[in-house]
Design a protein around this motif. Sequence first.
Motif, short mmCIF file in Angstrom:
data_model
loop_
_atom_site.label_atom_id
_atom_site.label_comp_id
_atom_site.label_asym_id
_atom_site.label_seq_id
_atom_site.Cartn_x
_atom_site.Cartn_y
_atom_site.Cartn_z
N THR A 21 60.18 190.05 -67.86
CA THR A 21 59.26 191.41 -67.19
C THR A 21 57.95 191.29 -67.75
OG1 THR A 21 60.14 192.99 -67.18
CG2 THR A 21 61.05 191.55 -65.72
N PRO A 22 56.81 190.66 -68.14
CA PRO A 22 55.79 190.84 -68.07
C PRO A 22 54.85 191.64 -67.64
CG PRO A 22 55.84 188.57 -68.10
CD PRO A 22 56.51 189.27 -67.62
N ILE B 26 48.36 191.51 -68.47
CA ILE B 26 48.16 189.68 -68.78
C ILE B 26 46.53 189.85 -68.62
CG2 ILE B 26 48.79 187.72 -69.03
CD1 ILE B 26 51.45 188.83 -68.82
N ALA B 27 46.91 190.16 -66.99
CA ALA B 27 45.57 189.31 -66.12
C ALA B 27 44.29 190.54 -66.77
CB ALA B 27 45.57 189.86 -64.68
N GLN B 28 43.92 191.71 -67.66
CA GLN B 28 43.52 191.86 -67.79
C GLN B 28 42.91 191.32 -68.78
OE1 GLN B 28 41.64 195.64 -66.93
NE2 GLN B 28 43.92 196.79 -66.19
N ALA B 29 43.27 191.34 -70.19
CA ALA B 29 43.67 190.41 -70.90
C ALA B 29 42.38 188.89 -71.22
CB ALA B 29 44.45 190.27 -72.13
N LEU B 30 43.21 188.89 -69.90
CA LEU B 30 42.12 187.56 -69.93
C LEU B 30 41.00 187.39 -68.65
CD1 LEU B 30 45.44 185.64 -67.38
CD2 LEU B 30 44.66 185.10 -69.69
N ALA B 31 40.64 188.69 -67.85
CA ALA B 31 39.62 188.90 -67.50
C ALA B 31 38.64 189.29 -69.04
CB ALA B 31 39.69 190.05 -66.61
N ARG C 206 51.31 184.76 -74.44
CA ARG C 206 52.04 185.74 -73.73
C ARG C 206 53.51 184.82 -72.95
NH1 ARG C 206 47.91 191.02 -73.19
NH2 ARG C 206 50.50 191.53 -72.56
N VAL C 207 53.13 184.01 -72.56
CA VAL C 207 53.72 183.96 -71.52
C VAL C 207 54.27 181.83 -71.77
CG1 VAL C 207 54.14 185.62 -69.49
CG2 VAL C 207 52.39 184.34 -70.26
N PRO C 208 54.40 181.59 -72.31
CA PRO C 208 54.25 180.57 -72.17
C PRO C 208 55.23 179.44 -71.57
CG PRO C 208 55.42 181.41 -74.75
CD PRO C 208 54.26 182.10 -74.09
N GLY D 205 44.65 184.31 -60.03
CA GLY D 205 46.09 185.46 -59.15
C GLY D 205 47.94 184.91 -59.54
N VAL D 206 48.02 185.51 -59.66
CA VAL D 206 49.65 185.31 -59.80
C VAL D 206 50.28 184.40 -58.88
CG1 VAL D 206 51.52 185.72 -61.56
CG2 VAL D 206 49.23 186.32 -62.25
N LEU D 207 51.23 183.53 -58.20
CA LEU D 207 52.10 183.09 -58.00
C LEU D 207 53.30 182.97 -57.89
CD1 LEU D 207 50.55 179.80 -56.62
CD2 LEU D 207 50.89 181.78 -55.14
N GLN D 208 54.16 183.65 -57.83
CA GLN D 208 55.67 183.82 -58.08
C GLN D 208 56.47 183.66 -57.09
OE1 GLN D 208 56.83 186.48 -61.37
NE2 GLN D 208 58.51 185.42 -61.33
N GLY D 209 57.56 182.39 -57.85
CA GLY D 209 58.16 181.04 -56.54
C GLY D 209 57.59 181.26 -55.28
#
Length: 258
Positions: A5-6, A11-16, A60-62, A105-109
């Motif tokens: 459960t990352p 992670i999004a802030q690191a990407l930004a 981080r989330v391969p 954006g992050v899509l989950q399911g």
Amino acid sequence: MSSSTPDLSSIAQALADAAAAQSMHYFRTPLDIITKADESPVTLADRAAETAMREILGARVPADGIYGEEHGPERLDAERVWVLDPIDGTRSFITGSPLWGTLIGVLQGGRIVLGVVDMPVLKERWIGEAGKGATRDGQPVRASSCTEVAKARIVTTSPDIFAPADWTAFDRLSRQCAMRRFGGDCYGYAQLAGGTIDLVVETGLQPYDYLGPAGLIEAAGGVITDWQGQPLGLKSDGRVIAAATPELHRQAMAILSA
């Protein structure tokens, strides 16, 4: 937090951060501009920023999927998919305007659970996460309480993005609003999340254009769908209506389809 459960926001802030480091290096410098098949300009900054974002996701989330503007899709059948637009508003970027941003954006399911609109020049970071609300630079924000088209402030990027029939519909709606404004690219969605704009209506968009803003607006209490009122996803038709309240959304959608 377990590895299963990352922390998606972290992670999004690191990407930004990674995208901004690349894009700001190129901003307001001479650029090699390439025209893509859809006639939108691409710059070295776009590609470098997305590459940096993908490297972080790979580390981080391969197992997660990626849907990026510049480097194509990967593992879209994954349970979680990251949707990336390294520079939304490329025309603003190449003309020196500060109103471009990085969208995540992050899509989950298949459902949007997190959205980021990062504005590097303005130094504003807007984040919305399902069940946790929305923030601008860590401070809570919320969409306005506007429920009437006649009192609404509406924005779209440009008349040029509309096909003739869609422009007729937008013009009919926007002329019934209290105020209409053009320009701003992704910043209009942030303004809606922050309560200073009440409606955003656009067409011709791609998933990386609208899914990051969708996560932000929903977390801020707003409503964002396609023009038929259906939830947005990777296969939506690119026509988007975002509103501060369900009542305003219903009114605006009815006028668009009149």
